[in-house]
Design a protein around this motif. Structure first.
Motif: not given
Lengths: 244, 559
Positions: B63-65, B204-212, B217-225
């Motif tokens: 997935g997001l890796r 507003t779009l909210t996504v959840v980052p995933v580390s490599e 959970g190590s990073v906060e959800p990203a939010r952007q207009t």
């Protein structure tokens, strides 16, 4: 002595129904020579039609043989018997059995469409081998007085015209022998007489025929008369040609 | 020869064979129509399914890796003869927030130009250039986008519609699936009411980052207009109801999948000097979408191309040292569940209709058996004239063949007409059945009433035909003319009739396509028509055998 055209020896036919046997023909010996007209007289149920069917290859005898020009008809395979019916014999049925969907011309022609036509040349016959089936059918219908009824369906033909179409159809292949079953049985006296005259004319031209009838007038036209009684041949009283 | 003559005569003269041919006609038409509609539905579904997937998708197994080196990979893929275009993308879950609360969506980060080359994205845009003028007028009527705080006029709108929306007004632009925004109201006829379209608005779009490494959970959800630049319609509800498209770079940044720089080496903790600024994490995507060269698919299957692409991807990753596992799917693999279900449904319905078509065989068999009985004496006559058993069997088999050919041809013609004009028929049934039925009832009802009266009066007056004709015609006209007048001059009445008596065989609100999808496939139609002919011949087999087995003497005596 020359070989007979059609010959039956010890011909028998027994029907089985419900465990009972009904003997319709029993040991009949019978011959027809080239150009001969033979009448088979007998009451209803005497086996006349059965004998005619056996002679024409429509049925199978339970005893005896039928030979056409010396060849045992029922020893042939089925296709050969079909060909025998198509080429060597011509039928004229009491009910005429014309196909209702076809015109008079088509009814006559159909015999040639079932098998290959083979026209013998006969004395006084103006036709040649190059005559097409259609031309022959038209000529035959003209011959029986129906030259102006070619396109008529059987339902549009009169009672006297239908047997004429049936006779023309029986002659389409120029058969060696014409087998007619009560050809005047359903006709009034005048119409029957005209049909009989047609048979007489054909006979004079050398057409061999077997006429099944219970009518003495028809029998008088024949060279020879045989009588069936209870499935067996009996001498015909008063007939000079009673011997078979 | 006699067989052909008699077959033609039997066909023309008898009513019963016409009923048999009618049965074959209806069964043939029924199967062709069902298969055409189901096939059309399936084709449209497949076409829609390709709208986001392209022909092939190279997808990260984790997935997001994701996987790096995607630019090199797309370049390598595009050197293949089999590949026309390849473009990187990211697919992730997200939440969008309109005024009415958060909605889960599938967010696709794409290179708009690249994706347009792969799937023809521009063709799926709701707001194409043709619509710009209308849309501009509509926006002006609504007071423009001022209510959104975004000053936009016609010209600005035109600029807002290119394939790659870029980042206008400092806000990234996004395309929404046409069903994502609830204000896009889908009407009874399947078309959309865009009066409340959100194009030009922001969300507003909210996504959840995933580390490599795949940690969450190590990073906060990203939010952007984001700004809505366009709506798109794939035709597949699942896609259109939950897909948001935005520029790849924007989503990469939100998901922290963009290139990350850092100092590598010894850094003096006191001065902060030393070390070397390097890429510490390369940019990643989690899919590459591929359009296969069309001429390649003439000679090879998509699965064969997929396997070859798989090999090239594996070789490239080995070469550049990427060890993230990926798999290559065809668009059919991606939507296999949905397409498989419809395919199964098509197969099942086709099977059911083929079973029903056995009725045609039985009908032909029954008709022929009756015909054989009716023609028993004729069969005897034909046998007496020298026809063989085989000839008689061939006559009736040929008769079956003729009925099959006539029925199949008529059925194919009927089906072709129905399939071609299916949407018109649907429109007629849905909108004009009431008035048509009303006029038909007036006309036929008047004629029947008049004929009935005519029989009674004609019987008494001993002039039946005259009275029946005159009264039937008079009463039919007497009822039809006022009925027509009502329909023509009382439009409310006509509308009421059409509303009350309407039949909608295809509800565009229920199904996602606004027209009934149907197409005629030559091979399918040919096979069905051939099947109808074979069925008809099969139906004639038993009667033909019965006919050929007739004893000629018994047949001649048959009453």
């Amino acid at each position: 002595m020359s070989e007979p055209l059609l010959e039956a020896n010890g011909l028998g036919r027994t029907f089985r129904e419900g465990g009972r046997s009904l003997v319709v023909l029993d040991g009949v010996d019978f011959t027809v020579d080239d150009g001969e007209c033979v009448a088979i007289l007998g009451r209803s149920g005497s086996g006349k039609s059965t004998l005619l069917h056996l002679l024409g290859g429509l049925d199978r005898p339970t005893a005896g043989v039928v030979r056409f020009r010396g060849r045992d008809v029922y020893a042939m395979n089925e296709l050969a018997i079909d060909r025998y019916r198509n080429r060597d014999v011509g039928f004229v049925f009491q009910q005429y059995h014309l196909l209702p969907e076809l015109s008079a011309l088509e009814n006559v022609r159909i015999a040639s469409q079932i098998g290959r036509p083979r026209h013998r040349k006969r004395d006084g016959d103006t036709e040649t081998r190059s005559t097409s089936p259609r031309e022959r059918a038209e000529a035959l219908l003209a011959r029986v007085g129906l030259g102006d009824r070619l396109r008529h369906k059987p339902s549009k033909l009169s009672g006297g015209e239908r047997p004429r179409v049936a006779i023309a159809r029986g002659l389409m292949h120029d058969p060696a022998v014409l087998l007619a079953d009560e050809p005047t049985g359903n006709l009034d006296a005048d119409t029957g007489a005209s049909v009989l005259e047609l048979f007489a004319e054909l006979h004079r031209e050398g057409q061999a025929m077997v006429l099944v009838t219970h009518d003495q007038n028809v029998a008088q036209q024949a060279d020879r008369v045989v009588t069936l009684v209870g499935g067996m041949l009996a001498p015909t009283p008063g007939s000079a040609a009673a011997t078979v | 020869m006699y067989k052909l003559l008699l077959i033609l005569k039997y066909l023309r003269r008898k009513l019963a064979p016409l009923f048999a041919a009618l049965a074959v006609t209806l069964c043939t038409a029924m199967v062709i129509i069902v298969i055409s509609v189901m096939g059309g539905f399936l084709d449209m579904l497949k076409d829609s399914a390709k709208s986001i997937t392209g022909d092939l998708v190279i997808e990260a197994a984790f997935g997001l890796r994701g996987f790096p080196a995607y630019d090199g990979l797309t370049q390598r893929l595009e050197t293949m003869d089999e590949v026309a275009v390849a473009t990187p993308a990211i697919r992730s879950m997200g939440l969008i927030n309109f005024a009415n609360g958060p909605t889960p969506v599938l967010v696709h980060g794409i290179d708009f130009a690249g994706m347009d080359a792969v799937i023809g994205l521009q063709d799926r845009a709701v707001w194409g250039e043709q619509d710009v003028a209308d849309r501009t007028q509509l926006i002006e009527e609504m007071g423009g986008y001022e209510r959104q705080g975004l000053e936009r006029g016609g010209e600005a709108m035109r600029e807002a519609l290119p394939v790659d929306p870029g980042e206008g007004n400092g806000v990234a632009g996004a395309w929404l699936g046409v069903e994502v925004f609830p204000g896009n109201y889908r009407q009874d006829d399947g078309t959309y009411d865009f009066d409340n379209s959100f194009v030009g608005g922001s969300f507003t779009l909210t996504v959840v980052p995933v580390s490599e490494r795949g940690t969450l959970g190590s990073v906060e959800p990203a939010r952007q207009t984001l700004l809505v630049r366009n709506d798109f319609k794939s035709g597949l509800y699942d896609v259109d109801s939950q897909t948001v498209l935005l520029p790849l770079g924007v989503l990469q940044r939100m998901l922290r999948m963009d290139e990350r720089m850092g100092f590598v080496g010894d850094v003096d903790p006191d001065t902060g000097e030393g070390g070397e600024l390097q890429v510490v994490a390369p940019a990643r995507v989690n899919r590459v979408v591929v359009k296969v060269d069309e001429t390649t698919l003439d000679t090879r299957t998509l699965e064969e191309v997929r396997d070859q692409v798989d090999t090239v991807v594996g070789a490239y990753f080995d070469e550049v040292g990427v060890n993230q596992p990926v798999y290559v799917d065809t668009w059919e693999d991606q939507h296999g569940q949905l397409i498989g279900a419809v395919q199964n449904e098509k197969g099942l319905i086709t099977f059911l209709f083929i079973v029903i078509s056995a009725v045609a065989v039985v009908m032909v068999a029954t008709t022929f058996y009756m015909t054989v009985l009716e023609k028993t004496r004729d069969i005897g006559t034909l046998r007496a004239l020298g026809a063989s058993r085989l000839g008689i069997a061939a006559l009736f088999l040929g008769y079956g063949l003729a009925i099959g050919v006539v029925g199949a041809a008529a059925g194919t013609g009927l089906a072709a007409a129905v399939v071609t004009y299916l949407n018109e028929i649907q429109a007629f049934l849905a909108s004009a059945l009431g008035v048509t039925g009303w006029l038909a009832v007036a006309l036929v009802g008047g004629a029947v009433l008049g004929a009935t009266l005519g029989v009674v009066i004609g019987f008494i007056r001993r002039h039946l035909l005259w009275w029946v004709t005159v009264l039937a015609g008079t009463l039919a006209a007497a009822l039809f003319v006022p009925a027509l007048g009502l329909v023509l001059f009382k439009t409310g009445f006509a509308e009421q009739l059409n509303t009350t008596f309407s039949f909608q065989m295809w509800d565009p609100q229920t199904y996602f396509f606004d027209t009934i999808p149907a197409r005629l496939d030559g091979l399918e139609v040919g096979l069905i028509a051939l099947g109808a002919v074979v069925s008809s011949v099969l139906g004639a087999v038993v009667p033909a055998l019965v006919a050929s087995a007739q004893d000629p003497v018994e047949a001649l005596r048959y009453e």
